[in-house]
Motif scaffolding. Structure first.
Motif, PDB file in Angstrom:
ATOM      1  N   PHE A 162      36.513  44.773  40.140  1.00 48.81           N
ATOM      2  CA  PHE A 162      37.812  44.975  39.514  1.00 48.81           C
ATOM      3  C   PHE A 162      38.462  43.666  39.065  1.00 48.81           C
ATOM      4  N   GLY A 163      37.869  42.521  39.346  1.00 53.85           N
ATOM      5  CA  GLY A 163      38.578  41.265  39.235  1.00 53.85           C
ATOM      6  C   GLY A 163      38.749  40.709  37.834  1.00 53.85           C
ATOM      7  N   LEU A 164      39.811  39.926  37.666  1.00 47.64           N
ATOM      8  CA  LEU A 164      39.941  39.030  36.525  1.00 47.64           C
ATOM      9  C   LEU A 164      39.005  37.837  36.692  1.00 47.64           C
ATOM     10  N   VAL A 165      38.631  37.592  37.943  1.00 47.83           N
ATOM     11  CA  VAL A 165      37.733  36.487  38.283  1.00 47.83           C
ATOM     12  C   VAL A 165      36.480  37.071  38.930  1.00 47.83           C
ATOM     13  N   HIS A 166      35.318  36.687  38.418  1.00 44.95           N
ATOM     14  CA  HIS A 166      34.033  37.123  38.986  1.00 44.95           C
ATOM     15  C   HIS A 166      33.743  36.328  40.244  1.00 44.95           C
ATOM     16  N   VAL A 167      33.271  37.005  41.276  1.00 42.61           N
ATOM     17  CA  VAL A 167      32.856  36.341  42.508  1.00 42.61           C
ATOM     18  C   VAL A 167      31.370  36.613  42.732  1.00 42.61           C
ATOM     19  N   ASP A 168      30.595  35.557  42.882  1.00 41.20           N
ATOM     20  CA  ASP A 168      29.188  35.673  43.278  1.00 41.20           C
ATOM     21  C   ASP A 168      29.174  35.795  44.790  1.00 41.20           C
ATOM     22  N   PHE A 169      28.797  36.959  45.311  1.00 41.94           N
ATOM     23  CA  PHE A 169      28.937  37.185  46.748  1.00 41.94           C
ATOM     24  C   PHE A 169      27.840  36.520  47.574  1.00 41.94           C
ATOM     25  N   ASP A 170      26.909  35.860  46.906  1.00 48.52           N
ATOM     26  CA  ASP A 170      25.932  35.029  47.618  1.00 48.52           C
ATOM     27  C   ASP A 170      26.427  33.598  47.752  1.00 48.52           C
ATOM     28  N   THR A 171      26.942  33.051  46.649  1.00 43.96           N
ATOM     29  CA  THR A 171      27.410  31.659  46.665  1.00 43.96           C
ATOM     30  C   THR A 171      28.920  31.548  46.813  1.00 43.96           C
ATOM     31  N   LEU A 172      29.638  32.655  46.568  1.00 42.26           N
ATOM     32  CA  LEU A 172      31.104  32.732  46.574  1.00 42.26           C
ATOM     33  C   LEU A 172      31.735  31.933  45.441  1.00 42.26           C
ATOM     34  N   GLU A 173      30.943  31.567  44.433  1.00 42.51           N
ATOM     35  CA  GLU A 173      31.470  30.870  43.266  1.00 42.51           C
ATOM     36  C   GLU A 173      32.377  31.802  42.474  1.00 42.51           C
ATOM     37  N   ARG A 174      33.500  31.264  42.033  1.00 46.99           N
ATOM     38  CA  ARG A 174      34.458  31.987  41.205  1.00 46.99           C
ATOM     39  C   ARG A 174      34.244  31.628  39.733  1.00 46.99           C
ATOM     40  N   THR A 175      34.218  32.646  38.858  1.00 48.20           N
ATOM     41  CA  THR A 175      34.106  32.433  37.424  1.00 48.20           C
ATOM     42  C   THR A 175      35.143  33.288  36.715  1.00 48.20           C
ATOM     43  N   PRO A 176      36.179  32.691  36.138  1.00 49.05           N
ATOM     44  CA  PRO A 176      37.159  33.486  35.397  1.00 49.05           C
ATOM     45  C   PRO A 176      36.484  34.238  34.247  1.00 49.05           C
ATOM     46  N   LYS A 177      36.833  35.519  34.112  1.00 48.63           N
ATOM     47  CA  LYS A 177      36.251  36.375  33.085  1.00 48.63           C
ATOM     48  C   LYS A 177      37.033  36.245  31.774  1.00 48.63           C
ATOM     49  N   ALA A 178      36.495  36.862  30.736  1.00 50.40           N
ATOM     50  CA  ALA A 178      37.196  36.857  29.451  1.00 50.40           C
ATOM     51  C   ALA A 178      38.595  37.455  29.585  1.00 50.40           C
ATOM     52  N   SER A 179      38.747  38.456  30.453  1.00 41.75           N
ATOM     53  CA  SER A 179      40.066  39.073  30.658  1.00 41.75           C
ATOM     54  C   SER A 179      41.059  38.081  31.243  1.00 41.75           C
ATOM     55  N   TYR A 180      40.591  37.218  32.121  1.00 42.53           N
ATOM     56  CA  TYR A 180      41.453  36.167  32.698  1.00 42.53           C
ATOM     57  C   TYR A 180      41.970  35.272  31.578  1.00 42.53           C
ATOM     58  N   HIS A 181      41.078  34.845  30.712  1.00 46.84           N
ATOM     59  CA  HIS A 181      41.469  33.943  29.621  1.00 46.84           C
ATOM     60  C   HIS A 181      42.370  34.654  28.616  1.00 46.84           C
ATOM     61  N   ALA A 182      42.100  35.946  28.360  1.00 46.15           N
ATOM     62  CA  ALA A 182      42.962  36.715  27.456  1.00 46.15           C
ATOM     63  C   ALA A 182      44.367  36.869  28.043  1.00 46.15           C
ATOM     64  N   LEU A 183      44.435  37.120  29.345  1.00 44.55           N
ATOM     65  CA  LEU A 183      45.727  37.245  30.008  1.00 44.55           C
ATOM     66  C   LEU A 183      46.482  35.919  29.951  1.00 44.55           C
ATOM     67  N   LYS A 184      45.771  34.827  30.211  1.00 46.89           N
ATOM     68  CA  LYS A 184      46.406  33.506  30.154  1.00 46.89           C
ATOM     69  C   LYS A 184      47.014  33.246  28.784  1.00 46.89           C
ATOM     70  N   ALA A 185      46.272  33.602  27.732  1.00 48.42           N
ATOM     71  CA  ALA A 185      46.795  33.412  26.378  1.00 48.42           C
ATOM     72  C   ALA A 185      47.996  34.313  26.118  1.00 48.42           C
ATOM     73  N   ALA A 186      47.921  35.559  26.608  1.00 48.50           N
ATOM     74  CA  ALA A 186      49.036  36.491  26.393  1.00 48.50           C
ATOM     75  C   ALA A 186      50.299  36.015  27.089  1.00 48.50           C
ATOM     76  N   LEU A 187      50.151  35.505  28.308  1.00 50.54           N
ATOM     77  CA  LEU A 187      51.330  35.074  29.064  1.00 50.54           C
ATOM     78  C   LEU A 187      51.911  33.776  28.535  1.00 50.54           C
ATOM     79  N   ALA A 188      51.161  33.061  27.716  1.00 50.97           N
ATOM     80  CA  ALA A 188      51.665  31.839  27.095  1.00 50.97           C
ATOM     81  C   ALA A 188      52.373  32.141  25.778  1.00 50.97           C
ATOM     82  N   GLY A 189      52.274  33.397  25.330  1.00 52.98           N
ATOM     83  CA  GLY A 189      52.808  33.756  24.014  1.00 52.98           C
ATOM     84  C   GLY A 189      54.241  34.250  24.036  1.00 52.98           C
TER      85      GLY A 189
END
Length: 439
Positions: free
Chosen positions: A412-439
């Protein structure tokens, strides 16, 4: 998507999570919960997955709070784990637990993010589950005592506090359908849990008021029901679903009464003199949260109450198999305002979708989620244009997490979590939201 400038200046945008789903319950002196027990029982959760490590937010809090800040969000709706604060649900306090939430709140404020706390998001301490959990009337005072301990430490810095997340899931889904902890399928247990979860809410509201806490609310989840046909039995089955799913908890909180259909069906299983609790259940609140994801098509089915079945619908579906139906969000915002809460401020406290997201070339393309959010935010704006006092919108969820009985499969996340490494990767939706909230 949308632009922040489309909304009133003081409208709040946020993201939401829950303690057991992200923190890592094996850390920091937390006590055992009935979700640990449920997950350890074969067949309940894929591969026996649990929240023992989850997203390891316990150790990665600063990184996760930076992600909130980086998206331009105004607020963070998080929950505290009862068993992290009180490992046995009562008695001895776990200082590490209070310290963790203290650091979390301070970290949010340092980033100019408003802390929105949910006191209970489904993780009943096992020691209290052993005493009956939500079937035991004493749960009302247990929750209130825990709430006062936690808010004595945090209350001076919390923006808004919700007592309980999704009353229907805590009671019906978990005690009648058996899909969530404690995994019961018992009509008597269900009736008592449905009543006691409301009594615990009202008792906690009163206790926090007495302690000088304000901005107290509740969060209910809603599913939009439609009959499978115009046949009278399908229409009645849909009304039954609507009453036990959507109207029961609204009626208790705002009208101090229960729908007649539900009293007729479950009344013999309610606790003695349950009517005497309705005044406490209806203790006034300051705001109300609406969680919305989908609609459900309902048909009659032979058999005992509730004598209904779900019928697969034709609309596009999320990874959960849930139909995408933003009109339902508009409907429930209007219903809450028009029929129950009046001018009380409303918040969309959860809305989002699961999709089978994968990382490719260091990025995650989740265009379907962007469209889902765009359409639901448009439905919320329509309700606002019609006079609904909606003051905020929270996306579920900040990050992929332990999705309860579905384990780590549903994202469900705006941020992808690799459950083996626990690395976080912001998804396209995260970046779209960031742009929307800056507008």
């Amino acid at each position: 998507m949308f632009k922040r400038s489309d909304f009133p200046r003081d409208f709040t945008f946020g993201a939401a999570t829950a303690a057991y789903q992200i923190e890592g319950h094996a850390f920091g002196g937390a006590g055992r919960t009935h979700w640990d027990d449920f997950a350890a029982t074969p067949g309940n959760v894929p591969r026996g997955e649990s929240g023992a490590i989850a997203c390891d937010h316990y150790h990665r809090m600063e990184e996760d709070l930076d992600l909130l800040k980086g998206a331009g969000l105004d607020a963070y709706r998080f929950s505290a784990s009862w068993a992290r604060v009180l490992p046995d649900g009562r008695g001895a306090i776990n200082a590490q637990g209070l310290d963790f939430y203290d650091r979390l709140v301070d970290g949010l404020l340092e980033r100019d993010i408003k802390p929105m706390l949910t006191l209970y998001h489904w993780e009943m301490p096992s020691a209290l589950a052993d005493l009956g959990g939500w079937r035991n009337r004493d749960v009302a005072s247990w929750l209130a005592d825990y709430a006062c301990i936690l808010m004595d430490r945090l209350g001076d810095r919390i923006w808004k506090t919700a007592t309980i997340n999704e009353f229907w899931c805590v009671s019906f889904l978990s005690h009648f359908l058996g899909h969530h902890a404690p995994g019961l399928r018992d009509i008597r247990a269900t009736a008592r849990a449905m009543h006691h979860v409301l009594l615990a809410h009202g008792t906690t509201v009163q206790a926090l008021r007495a302690a000088g806490i304000d901005q107290i609310g509740a969060v209910c989840n809603f599913t939009y029901p439609q009959p499978a046909s115009e046949a009278a039995e399908d229409v009645e089955a849909t009304a039954t679903f609507d009453d036990y799913y959507n109207n029961f908890f609204l009626s208790g909180i705002f009208r101090r009464e229960y729908p007649r259909r539900i009293v007729k069906a479950l009344g013999p299983h309610f606790p003695d003199a349950w009517q005497q609790d309705l005044e406490v259940i209806g203790a006034p609140i300051d705001w109300f949260g609406v969680n919305y994801y989908t609609r459900e098509i309902i048909g009659h089915a032979p058999g005992p109450w509730p004598a209904l079945r779900s019928v697969e619908g034709p609309l596009p579906k999320t990874q959960m198999g849930w139909e995408i139906h933003p009109e339902g969000l508009h409907h429930f915002l209007r219903r809450c305002h028009d029929d129950f809460s009046g001018d009380l401020p409303l918040y969309v406290t959860e809305n989002g979708m699961a999709s089978a997201d994968t990382v490719a070339g260091g990025a995650v393309d989740d265009a379907a989620r962007i469209d889902y959010l765009r359409r639901h935010i448009a439905a919320a704006r329509q309700a606002m244009a019609e006079g609904v006092p909606l003051e905020g919108y929270f996306i579920w969820s900040l990050m992929d997490n332990f999705e309860w009985a579905f384990g780590f499969e549903k994202r469900f996340g705006l941020v992808h979590v690799d459950f083996d490494t626990l690395e976080r990767t912001p998804k396209a939706s995260y970046h779209a939201l960031k742009a929307a909230l800056a507008g």
